[in-house]
Design a protein around this motif. Sequence first.
Motif, PDB file in Angstrom:
ATOM      1  N   SER A 136      38.076  52.270  52.722  1.00 44.05           N
ATOM      2  CA  SER A 136      38.112  51.144  51.792  1.00 44.05           C
ATOM      3  C   SER A 136      38.927  51.486  50.562  1.00 44.05           C
ATOM      4  O   SER A 136      38.405  51.658  49.477  1.00 44.05           O
ATOM      5  N   ARG A 137      40.184  51.593  50.768  1.00 42.45           N
ATOM      6  CA  ARG A 137      41.075  51.842  49.642  1.00 42.45           C
ATOM      7  C   ARG A 137      42.420  51.228  50.015  1.00 42.45           C
ATOM      8  O   ARG A 137      42.748  51.103  51.184  1.00 42.45           O
ATOM      9  N   ARG A 138      43.121  50.823  49.016  1.00 45.32           N
ATOM     10  CA  ARG A 138      44.447  50.302  49.293  1.00 45.32           C
ATOM     11  C   ARG A 138      45.427  51.423  49.092  1.00 45.32           C
ATOM     12  O   ARG A 138      45.448  52.059  48.052  1.00 45.32           O
ATOM     13  N   SER A 139      46.218  51.679  50.073  1.00 48.87           N
ATOM     14  CA  SER A 139      47.149  52.782  49.897  1.00 48.87           C
ATOM     15  C   SER A 139      48.558  52.291  49.603  1.00 48.87           C
ATOM     16  O   SER A 139      49.405  53.056  49.192  1.00 48.87           O
ATOM     17  N   PHE A 140      48.804  51.039  49.842  1.00 51.11           N
ATOM     18  CA  PHE A 140      50.147  50.518  49.581  1.00 51.11           C
ATOM     19  C   PHE A 140      50.284  49.981  48.164  1.00 51.11           C
ATOM     20  O   PHE A 140      51.238  50.222  47.472  1.00 51.11           O
ATOM     21  N   ILE A 141      49.289  49.185  47.817  1.00 47.25           N
ATOM     22  CA  ILE A 141      49.447  48.487  46.553  1.00 47.25           C
ATOM     23  C   ILE A 141      48.393  48.950  45.562  1.00 47.25           C
ATOM     24  O   ILE A 141      47.229  49.140  45.907  1.00 47.25           O
TER      25      ILE A 141
END
Lengths: 728, 252, 226, 207
Positions: free
Chosen positions: A6-11
């Motif tokens: 549960s993490r955004r790695s792109f934005i």
Amino acid sequence: MLKPVSRRSFIKASAATAAAVSLTSFDMHSWMASASADEKAAISKIPTTCNGCSSQCGMIAYTKNGRLWKLEGHPDHPRSKGTLCARGHGYATLIYSKERLEQPMKRMENGKYEPISWEQAFKEIGDKLKEIIKEHGPESVALVQDPRPTGNVYATRFIKALGSPNYYTHHVACNNSRDTGFNHTIGGVPSADIANSSYIMFIGRSYGDGIRPSSMSALAQAKENGAKVIIVDPRKNNTSPFADQWLPIRPGTDLALVLAMAHILIEKDLYDAGFIEDHATGFEEFKKEVKQYTPEWAEKVTGIDAQTIKTIATDMAQLKPKAVIEQSWRGAFGCNYKNSTETGRAVALFNAMLGNIQQEGGYIFGASAGLGDLDPDQFPAPQEPDAVKDGEEDFPLAPRGRGVANIVPLRAKEGKMKAAFYHHSNAALGYGNPEYYKEALNEMDLVVTIDVQMSETALLSHYVLPEPSYMERDDAVDGVGGGTAAVVLRQKAVDRVHPNTKPADEIFTELAKASGVGEYFTFTLEDYNKAAVEPLGITMDELREKGSIPLEDKKAEIGTVPEFNTPSGKVEFASQTFEDAGFNAVPTWIPPLVEPKNGSYRLTTGKQAIHSHTQTANIPMLMQITKDYDLERLWMNRQEAKKKGIQDSDLVEVSSDSASSTVKVKLTDRLHPETVYIPSHYGITSKYLTTAKGVGFSYMEHVPFHFQPMSGCSMIHEVIVDVRKVDA
Amino acid sequence: MGQYRMLVDVTKCIGCYSCRVACQMENDLPPDQSYISFCEVEKGEYPNVEWVMHRFSCLHCEDAVCEKVCPQNAISYSQTGAVVVDQEQCIGCEYCEKNCPFGRAKVELCQDKEGNSVSRANKCTLCNGKVLEGMTPACASTCYTEAIVFGESDEILQKAEQRLAEVKDRYPDANIYNPEGVGGTHTIYLLAHKPEEYDLESDATTPASAIIWKDYAQPLGKLLLGATTMAVIGGAISNRLFNKGEHHEGGE
Amino acid sequence: MSSQQNRRLVKRFSKTAIFVHWLNALAFFMLYLTGLPLYTEYFHWLYIILGSAENAMILHRIFAVVFMTPLIIALIFDRQSLVHWLRQIFTWKKHDFKFFMPFAKEFFGLHSDVPKQDFYNAGEKLNSLLQLSMGFILVISGVILWFDQFFSASAVQWAFVFHNIGFALAIAVVVGHVYLSVGHPNSRVSMKGMTKGDVPVDYARDHHGRWYDELKEKEKQKNKGA
Amino acid sequence: MPDHMKQRDLLLFYAELYKPPGDAVYEVISHPDFRTELEQASGAALNDCCDLPSLSSLKEEFRSLFSSSSQNGISLIESFYKPWTTDQTAALPFAQSKGMMMGDPAWHMRYLLEEIGLNSSYDPMFYPDHISVILELAAFLLEEQETDKFTLLVSQHLNWLDDLVEAIRKQKKDSLYLKLTELLNKFVNEFTICNQSFDRLKEDSVC
């Protein structure tokens, strides 16, 4: 559990809020409607240059909201003059093609390509290169390219920095033979002043097929002025609507024609004796040699009747100096036959006999732009390597700067060449026999290809490094020589579509760093460009705005014969250099290497207006024209086909000692019966290029891996094939 | 605005396809659709052979059959002389395609505003929008040999005559293709050979069928439809008047 | 005639004949509705009702097929009626030709004397003949238009003309036919023949005198035989 | 945990799934409760198809299915599945062709990200309309409880999953990616707006 990812790695969401955007803008359709309705505000006009072929015409790209919107020819560019050819319009669609290289790749053990990071690519290539140089010396490394502005600066510097002299260009399969001939006789290759000429002979060259808009309009203008135009070609090519006469010459015998024409000028005393007196050497020797080449002799060799030869030579002499044999490119004597270099010499000398050099309507040595270079104190340049460029000893006459690129696979097979870089070059399909290339490149320890698409050469490489397309990058400032020289700039018209591509300047800089020679690459492209325009009194801002600037103070001087760039400073009818290299001092008749026998044919090739090399083959809108009109067909003389029971559009098998290909046939009366003709852009085998793959065949498959003795060229027309109907 | 014409001088065409690509660019056509088609004509035998490339697009007839037969009134004459299709009115019925004496109107899959694929008449517009703004059609402006030229009607006709005189030596059969039968056209051709060599009828006219259909049958049909309807109404009314209450057991 | 007889019914049309008639009628009207906007721009609003012009064109083709099936159905399931009908409509005698003048008067509600008619009166015969021939023209030209790739350009162009003419004539006839069967007070009874299949004997006597005579003759024969 | 947070986690899981597989995503997939959680969050059932592959074979599978280095690499970029632009003024021949990069969807996505202030961390796969970016933005909208915007985004920028599912199925019928993409498609379809116009959304959001 879903939690751990549960993490955004792109934005990254810091300080971001969706409330900033209205619900209406979130609706793509209403947003699109308003964004595209806002026409004027969002359109930018960016002057840049085409990369559809080597002419690199100037063009103006209009972009709307950051995406390409339309293209026009640049009115100030000496080659486009406001119009673009089909390739110019169509090739730009490459930007948005899915079938491009998107990320660096490495060939794995199993032969498959795996995406890798740039860091890994640079490190591994650099380490490998250092290892190879340590073990085999820098002479075991080569760099080959189809030169473009950035490559001209960076690639040459890179290979030099590595300590290797082995820099090569695509000219081995283009115009090296012609240049070899011209360089050693008149010291360079001038351009014919077509627009002002009264009598123009084209040998193998077709303005209507290998298009440069300005050349074509110059020819149209000459016709308007009443010029007589002769085309000498086994094929009645697409320039023929603008020609008064077609001489369907036996392929490979152009040399005999030119020698016989020279014979007539001498016999009838029609040459420009004053010019010869003042600006030539060795004419007596030449005279002696040419005595035997009578029109009657030439008739037997070329199939063109003696009277026609006499008439043409006489007419040209009468109109001199406004009469010219056009200098051509690849055409009949660029790289095609065993005698191509001699043809090049003969053509240059025939023009000299007309005294047309630096005369209106004749041959003009253009002015050069005279770009500046980096300050060597600030940015030290690598030293010239001590070693001699591989191939130079074998082919001492070949243009030094360009070299003989096919030496690379030859040496690879011998185990001497260990590493090769191919930049913007599909050598494995375009320069020499693809099978040979495949075997040879597989022998090497390191092959790196830098390109925009997965070419056949890329598929033989250990590493494939992706460049952004020419519309998405800045290139080095370039000078265009000519009647009026110009300085031009290719600049970024749209943002990079594939974020993980890098332009050549960055790639070579990083490669240099990784290979331990980073000290020669401390400058940026912008630094170089500033230095390049500096002596012209033009700023980069100006150039960026205009894209193409004619240099009014750099015009060719017409009427004054220059000193020739030959050892004697004169036109060399007899060349010591040739003699020293083990050839005849004066041009001599050399028959073609192979001759078709009854029922077999010489396989010849040439350009079509809609394609350029193999690079445009995968562009759907260009390839669709091929598909709509079956342009990939093999041309065959109608009478010959009749003998073999072949009908139009039948499927035929074309077989040579090297390969066998199947293709549809086009029956025509526009072709010499001894030859079959195949357009040169087809036969893509790379599975990554789905639009192009499987359309037609590549003539190169049939060309044996061999070298023209004087220039090292590929001799691409020295191939005999059988043609036989196959049942579908 | 004056009336314009385009001259296609096939004796100057080198078959480079630039016009096709420039046209596709201008008109947003996908790679496999083109307003322009080409045919090669070879005359004679090796080595005495003439090769001519014929580039062919909508002729923009003065009396256009497509305009006549369109049931949607989607085809109209522009003040520039062009015959243009309003694709929003068009329903793809193919009446124009099947009645064009030159086979130039084509119904193809196009994209409507919502991006759906729909069949619509799709043909050369003589770059109507560009011309209205004072510019030259895309094909003409990209043609570096001037095989395609565009300009005021009369000038172009003059130019054509002049070119015809120039090429007569080389092409004795040369002629200007500007068929009377359709009232003349706004794209005229300087042909090197007889029109038949390019699959064109030298006396192309509005098909008689289209005249009978549109000028006679259909108006008469409408009249008939009106007449019968009137008769029925009249019958109903007169029955009401005269037949009232008459219980018709026995009949006539 | 006794009043008892009056209420007696006599069979006029078979079930198949009725089905075939209505199927044909349905197809005809759908073809009419879907073709009308292409015929005249005053009916473009029909596209909205039909969803779109594309729908109209698809429906037109579907009903074109439906339009052609009745003949086949009749041929297979009720050849007798079909043959009877065909034989009747191609048989024209004096009483047939004498039908029209008085009929015209009657059409507008005036009284007139019509000669005794067959199973099909001359009006019905003419209607059938026109419908049959227009049907042929429409079907043939329609097939050419639909499968235009198999026909020459001029064949296709002429097909437009014939489709157009066929359309106009057919509809003109149909308007009259419909009115007579539904709207005109004197012939409304005939509608029963096409719905239930039976008509009152009185109606048969008044409108199809010759058929009535035939029926009576048959009855007599039967009675004699019995 | 509220429903929308579960859905957010679901979207973020999928965002990771369409990047080259690493330990983190594998840990999730191999967890015994994975299937239950996934089905619960997405409100749909997973089709049975295949066993859990090892991480290395998952990597190989991803490469052969989605990598541009593979000859038939399936695109994970929205533009590829849609006409390049609906801008009627675009004077380019390929304007309405499919299979091109940087089409309208990319243009719109880039605008949204910029306006919202979502910075892109430089990443080789950072195409504005890459499926992972769309999913991450969707997750962000859920976090912000912007339900309408979420619905619009999902229904307009993920309405190509049918094609993606088809493309995967064509290449590898028994792929875990196929099974999971089918489920995502089911989940997305719940939010699909019939008429793709925003006005319709205001009237009745889901149909």
